[in-house]
Write an enzyme that holds these catalytic residues in place. Structure first.
Site, short mmCIF file in Angstrom:
data_model
loop_
_atom_site.label_atom_id
_atom_site.label_comp_id
_atom_site.label_asym_id
_atom_site.label_seq_id
_atom_site.Cartn_x
_atom_site.Cartn_y
_atom_site.Cartn_z
N ALA A 61 7.86 11.53 1.30
CA ALA A 61 6.81 10.57 1.60
C ALA A 61 5.42 11.08 1.42
CB ALA A 61 7.07 9.97 3.02
N GLU A 111 3.21 15.19 -5.84
CA GLU A 111 2.41 16.58 -6.41
C GLU A 111 3.40 17.94 -6.14
OE1 GLU A 111 -2.19 16.24 -5.38
OE2 GLU A 111 -0.73 15.68 -3.66
N GLU A 131 -2.38 7.23 -2.42
CA GLU A 131 -3.60 7.77 -2.09
C GLU A 131 -4.67 6.53 -2.55
OE1 GLU A 131 -1.32 9.22 -3.55
OE2 GLU A 131 -1.34 11.61 -3.08
N ARG A 134 -4.82 4.09 0.25
CA ARG A 134 -4.99 4.75 1.53
C ARG A 134 -6.50 5.40 1.69
NH1 ARG A 134 -0.65 2.87 2.82
NH2 ARG A 134 1.18 3.97 2.43
C1 1HE Z 1 5.19 8.99 7.68
C2 1HE Z 1 4.91 8.95 6.44
C3 1HE Z 1 3.72 9.87 6.09
C4 1HE Z 1 6.64 7.67 6.44
N1 1HE Z 1 3.17 10.42 6.97
N2 1HE Z 1 4.61 9.63 8.63
N3 1HE Z 1 2.14 8.82 1.77
C5 1HE Z 1 2.25 7.76 1.80
O1 1HE Z 1 1.30 6.86 1.81
C6 1HE Z 1 3.57 6.90 2.05
C7 1HE Z 1 3.87 6.16 3.19
N4 1HE Z 1 5.48 6.03 3.39
C8 1HE Z 1 5.97 4.85 2.91
O2 1HE Z 1 5.45 4.03 2.25
C9 1HE Z 1 7.28 4.73 3.48
O3 1HE Z 1 7.55 5.57 4.74
C10 1HE Z 1 8.32 5.09 2.43
C11 1HE Z 1 8.53 4.38 1.21
C12 1HE Z 1 8.14 6.63 1.87
C13 1HE Z 1 9.85 5.00 3.07
O4 1HE Z 1 9.93 3.84 3.83
P1 1HE Z 1 11.23 3.52 4.84
O5 1HE Z 1 11.24 2.10 5.08
O6 1HE Z 1 12.51 4.34 4.56
O7 1HE Z 1 10.59 4.35 6.18
P2 1HE Z 1 9.51 3.97 7.30
O8 1HE Z 1 10.16 3.16 8.09
O9 1HE Z 1 8.30 3.46 6.52
O10 1HE Z 1 9.04 5.44 7.77
C14 1HE Z 1 10.07 6.06 8.76
C15 1HE Z 1 9.28 7.03 9.60
O11 1HE Z 1 8.61 7.98 8.90
C16 1HE Z 1 8.02 6.19 10.34
O12 1HE Z 1 7.77 6.81 11.50
P3 1HE Z 1 8.28 6.03 13.09
O13 1HE Z 1 7.79 7.02 14.21
O14 1HE Z 1 7.82 4.68 12.93
O15 1HE Z 1 9.80 6.18 12.75
C17 1HE Z 1 6.76 6.31 9.39
O16 1HE Z 1 5.63 6.00 10.04
C18 1HE Z 1 7.13 7.94 8.87
N5 1HE Z 1 6.29 8.24 7.57
N6 1HE Z 1 6.03 8.14 5.69
C19 1HE Z 1 3.56 10.17 8.40
N7 1HE Z 1 3.46 9.95 4.71
C20 1HE Z 1 -2.25 16.86 -0.54
S1 1HE Z 1 -2.98 15.15 -0.50
C21 1HE Z 1 -1.57 14.15 -0.43
C22 1HE Z 1 -2.07 12.85 -0.07
C23 1HE Z 1 -0.80 12.14 0.14
O17 1HE Z 1 0.20 12.56 0.07
S2 1HE Z 1 -1.30 10.52 0.61
C24 1HE Z 1 0.22 9.38 0.48
C25 1HE Z 1 0.77 9.50 1.85
#
Ligand code: 1HE
Length: 257
Positions: A61, A111, A131, A134
């Protein structure tokens, strides 16, 4: 350095590196990034290829967003440079790396995947760069590597509009070289890694270190670098042995099956 969310297992001459933070969709914390860098710096010399996989239904993610909030601009620059140094070790490290993709391959997860040499995606895979929505930018080398796979126009569209590529169209766009049925990406990646590990080490070295540099060079420099690399590779005893094996009927022919 070891980390509880990064599992490394040596299977003969292949290293299996697994993101092991399924509950957080393998979101990449600073600790995991540093452990990844460390892993690729310290494989034993017997390792000839690596597979990167992710635990659970998603490959990765991206950046751990919970760590993003407290950083100022200067820290942000250093953070991005830390990712660069880790993913540089993946791309230009000791061995070819095959990514086993499934589910979300998003943000920093994409990446990471784009720093690998071969990407195998199963039918559940989807690619996105959230990104854009966000309010941030890529920071793990994505602006350099992703356009080389799919072109700058597609990456711009993904970040501006939030477009998500599903597995099949992702393969057509150039994200992955292989598209396989659900649940089989790891097996296929391991099979490929075992095959890659049997290559002459200098051939793999040339493909990892010379080819991407040649691609960046003006044509006349590229031809010259190619000639140097070709001369070095063919001079290795292993190359001479392999050619002899073919000429004397001991090596496999090229086959379309
Ligand atoms: C996270 C993250 C994360 C999940 N950082 N905690 N990336 C994103 O913007 C993608 C964000 N994630 C999502 O869109 C979804 O989580 C998914 C499509 C990947 C998966 O969905 P799903 O329904 O299977 O899972 P979920 O219920 O959204 O997530 C489960 C848990 O993981 C939940 O935490 P919980 O404590 O409520 O159980 C989420 O908050 C956590 N979680 N993704 C932190 N990314 C070098 S620069 C790079 C810049 C970037 O990568 S920006 C893009 C970041």
């Amino acid at each position: 350095m070891t980390h509880p969310d990064l599992h490394i297992e040596l299977q003969d001459n292949v290293a299996v590196v697994r993101l092991a933070r399924g509950a957080k969709r393998n979101a990449l914390s600073d600790g995991i990034i540093l452990a990844l860098r460390d892993a690729f710096e310290n494989f034993p010399a017997t390792i000839g290829a690596a597979v990167i996989d992710g635990e659970g239904p998603h490959f990765c993610a991206g950046l751990d967003l919970s760590e993003l909030q407290e950083r100022d601009a200067g820290q942000g620059v250093h953070h991005s440079r830390m990712w660069h140094s880790a993913l540089e070790r993946v791309q230009f490290g000791p061995v070819p790396v095959i990514a086993a993709l499934h589910g979300a391959v998003v943000g920093g997860g994409l990446e990471l995947a784009s720093a690998c040499h071969i990407r195998v995606a199963d039918s559940t895979t989807f690619y996105a760069l959230p990104e854009g929505s966000r309010g941030i930018f890529v920071g793990g080398g994505g602006s350099v590597r992703i356009p080389k796979l799919i072109g700058a126009a597609r990456m711009t569209d993904m970040m501006m509009t939030g477009r998500v590529y599903k597995a099949e169209e992702g393969e057509r766009a150039g994200f992955a070289q292989y598209l396989v049925p659900e649940g089989t990406a790891f097996d296929k990646a391991l099979e490929l890694a075992r095959r890659v590990a049997t290559n002459a080490p200098l051939t793999n070295y040339a493909l990892m270190h010379a080819l991407p540099r040649i691609a960046e060079q003006p044509a006349d420099h590229g031809f010259f670098t190619e000639a140097l690399m070709a001369g070095i590779a063919q001079n290795a005893p292993e190359a001479k042995q392999r050619v002899r094996d073919f000429l004397e009927g001991r090596a496999a022919k090229v086959s379309k099956d």
